[in-house]
Design an enzyme around this catalytic site. Structure first.
Site, PDB file in Angstrom:
ATOM      1  N   GLU A 172      13.209  -1.107  62.718  1.00 54.16           N
ATOM      2  CA  GLU A 172      13.161  -1.279  61.259  1.00 54.16           C
ATOM      3  C   GLU A 172      11.871  -0.752  60.638  1.00 54.16           C
ATOM      4  O   GLU A 172      11.205  -1.430  59.841  1.00 54.16           O
ATOM      5  CB  GLU A 172      13.357  -2.753  60.902  1.00 54.16           C
ATOM      6  CG  GLU A 172      14.740  -3.271  61.235  1.00 54.16           C
ATOM      7  CD  GLU A 172      15.001  -4.697  60.787  1.00 54.16           C
ATOM      8  OE1 GLU A 172      16.183  -5.115  60.817  1.00 54.16           O
ATOM      9  OE2 GLU A 172      14.039  -5.388  60.385  1.00 54.16           O
ATOM     10  N   GLU A 291      21.799  -4.476  65.134  1.00 57.80           N
ATOM     11  CA  GLU A 291      21.618  -5.826  64.590  1.00 57.80           C
ATOM     12  C   GLU A 291      22.721  -6.067  63.568  1.00 57.80           C
ATOM     13  O   GLU A 291      22.817  -5.328  62.580  1.00 57.80           O
ATOM     14  CB  GLU A 291      20.253  -6.027  63.936  1.00 57.80           C
ATOM     15  CG  GLU A 291      19.089  -6.146  64.896  1.00 57.80           C
ATOM     16  CD  GLU A 291      17.804  -6.578  64.208  1.00 57.80           C
ATOM     17  OE1 GLU A 291      17.870  -7.374  63.237  1.00 57.80           O
ATOM     18  OE2 GLU A 291      16.738  -6.112  64.633  1.00 57.80           O
TER      19      GLU A 291
END
Length: 502
Positions: A172, A291
């Protein structure tokens, strides 16, 4: 209310990569400590790992587990988790405002993954560190011997390399919450150079570059275009993340959110195709959706720790969502979307596996138990491997503020690679009406119902717990195959799995 459809044996979307049903263990909350690792637990094995948790992970048949993060990895020194435990440092984890004892590191996790029947998917730190850390970690994990890092691994008790194939280039990196956040240009450049160094060690490894943390990010989807411009010919996957919530308490809107997921996948698939054409490349890059989950129940409870008001606790209870029956339907819809998009989504990681927004929960010193969402994940993982089949479905639907038309029935179909059975995964979003499904099967020959499981009839807020698991599958009734057609009445607000064998 009726729905009709057709599935043809020749209309195949894709062969499903088994890693679509992977999961994730991060050094976050109680995922590791009192989750997978609790040396004092009555079921603990010789390595201190909870055998009751291992048994539940094996029940799910999890093919791959991402580790050690997540946000945690962006300030993690993997060297802290090797060598004698008594010599390992305690570190302050900035991502989750906790202290990390490093009693579990790569050796312990690798042994746990083997016991649980899962492969490892490792992430390198491109936040606070970079290329040199990544190449050293890769050498430690995958080189047979005769070099500094591989010989150190052997000294630490692991003679043979683990030969991990799947590696994440950070996590991320577009997020302002991330330690070492980067612009797309900064990240694209370091990801390219790191990929180049790792491939110089081993061209056969598979690399995952960071895509957008969410379709809500202001840099999406330009982030994907920039990062892939740097890395397209050096990586195999681009990662996407998405979480689902029902803060508004609107069930109809909540159960339509996989339409947003589908749009997210479609957009990034378009960016991949554009980049491939731009570079005149013959290489394919796919999506690693590493995710995804429902995440909103525990957010208020987490604020005290995450805002630093409790100091630096070790393994505090964080992100411990207790899932309800409504979440079963949501997870079923998400998994159906991944099956239908298995031509571009090859790897998936339910985030996470134990205690932290997880299908498995534990009581320290006590039992491990199955959350409500354990079951759609179980059925997809066990029976959703093989060929994903194209469906045509004519079904009544409804609109929301973000999608004009969503069918009440959400259906995917897989021809299983182990026994050739045809498996349908079905969610009925309608809150009051059963829907009679009439599905024509073409090219499959004669069939019969060999397994029919349903989760239905619960209040939307019904949950499981350590003292009982009332939200669980029951035998379905009334489904049948005749004249080349599957017929079944799908109850309102239900999850159903029907398998047809030869």
């Amino acid at each position: 209310m009726q729905a009709t459809g057709t599935v043809h044996s020749g209309y195949v979307i894709s062969t499903i990569d088994p890693r679509l049903y992977g999961s994730f263990v991060e050094h976050l909350g109680r995922a590791v400590y009192t989750g997978i690792y609790e040396p004092e637990h009555p079921t603990a094995n010789a390595d201190g790992m909870r055998q009751d948790v291992i048994d539940l992970v094996r029940e799910l048949d999890v093919p791959v587990v991402r580790y050690p993060g997540g946000n945690f990895v962006s300030a993690y020194n993997w060297e802290d988790g090797i060598g004698p435990r008594e010599d390992r440092p305690v570190r302050l984890d900035l991502a989750w405002h906790s202290s990390e004892s490093n009693q579990v590191g790569i050796h312990e996790f690798a042994d746990w993954a083997k016991a649980a029947g899962a492969e490892m998917m490792l992430a390198v730190n491109l936040g606070s560190r970079g290329l040199d850390e990544a190449r050293a970690f890769l050498e430690y994990v995958n080189h047979p011997g005769g070099s500094h890092w591989s010989d150190l691994r052997r000294k630490n008790g692991r003679e043979e390399p683990w030969n991990v194939k799947l590696w994440c280039l950070g996590n991320e990196m577009d997020g302002p919450w991330q330690i070492g956040q980067k612009t797309a240009e900064e990240y694209g450049r370091i990801a390219f150079e790191t990929a180049k160094a790792m491939r110089a060690f081993d061209k056969s490894i598979e690399l995952v570059v960071c895509g957008s943390s969410s379709p809500k990010m202001p840099t999406y989807p330009a982030w994907e275009a920039t990062v892939l411009d740097y890395t397209y010919d050096s990586v195999d996957y681009i990662s996407l993340h998405m979480y689902f919530d029902n803060h508004a308490g609107d069930t109809a809107n909540y159960l339509a959110q996989n339409a947003r997921l589908d749009e997210y996948i479609e957009t990034v698939a378009g960016v991949i195709a554009f980049t491939k054409a731009k570079k005149r490349s013959r290489k394919n890059v796919y999506i690693s959706f590493d995710e995804w989950n429902v995440w909103y129940h525990s957010r208020d409870a987490d604020r005290t720790v995450l805002e630093g008001n409790d100091g630096w606790p070790h393994a505090p209870a964080l992100l411990e969502d207790i899932y309800n029956f409504e979440d079963v339907l949501q997870v079923g819809c998400i998994l159906n979307t991944f099956i239908r998009r298995s031509d571009v989504v090859k790897v998936g990681c339910l985030a996470q596996l134990v205690n932290v927004i997880a299908p498995i929960m534990t009581v320290p010193g006590g039992p491990a138990w199955r959350q409500t969402t354990f079951y759609p994940y179980l059925f997809a993982s066990r029976y959703g491997r093989g060929k994903a089949l194209q469906l045509s479905l004519d079904c009544p639907g409804y609109g929301t503020d973000f999608v004009d038309q969503v069918p009440y029935l959400d259906v995917s179909a897989v021809e299983t690679d182990t026994d050739g059975a045809l498996t349908f995964f079905i969610v009925n979003r309608h809150q009051t009406e059963a829907i009679d499904l009439d599905m024509a099967l073409e090219g499959f020959g004669d069939r019969r119902v060999i397994l029919d499981k349903v989760i239905e009839g619960h209040g939307l807020r019904a949950v499981n717990g350590a003292d009982g698991e009332p939200v669980a599958p029951q035998d379905g009734a009334g489904s049948g195959f005749s004249g080349g057609r599957l017929a079944a009445s799908i109850a309102p607000l239900s999850y159903r799995m029907i398998r047809l064998g030869a």
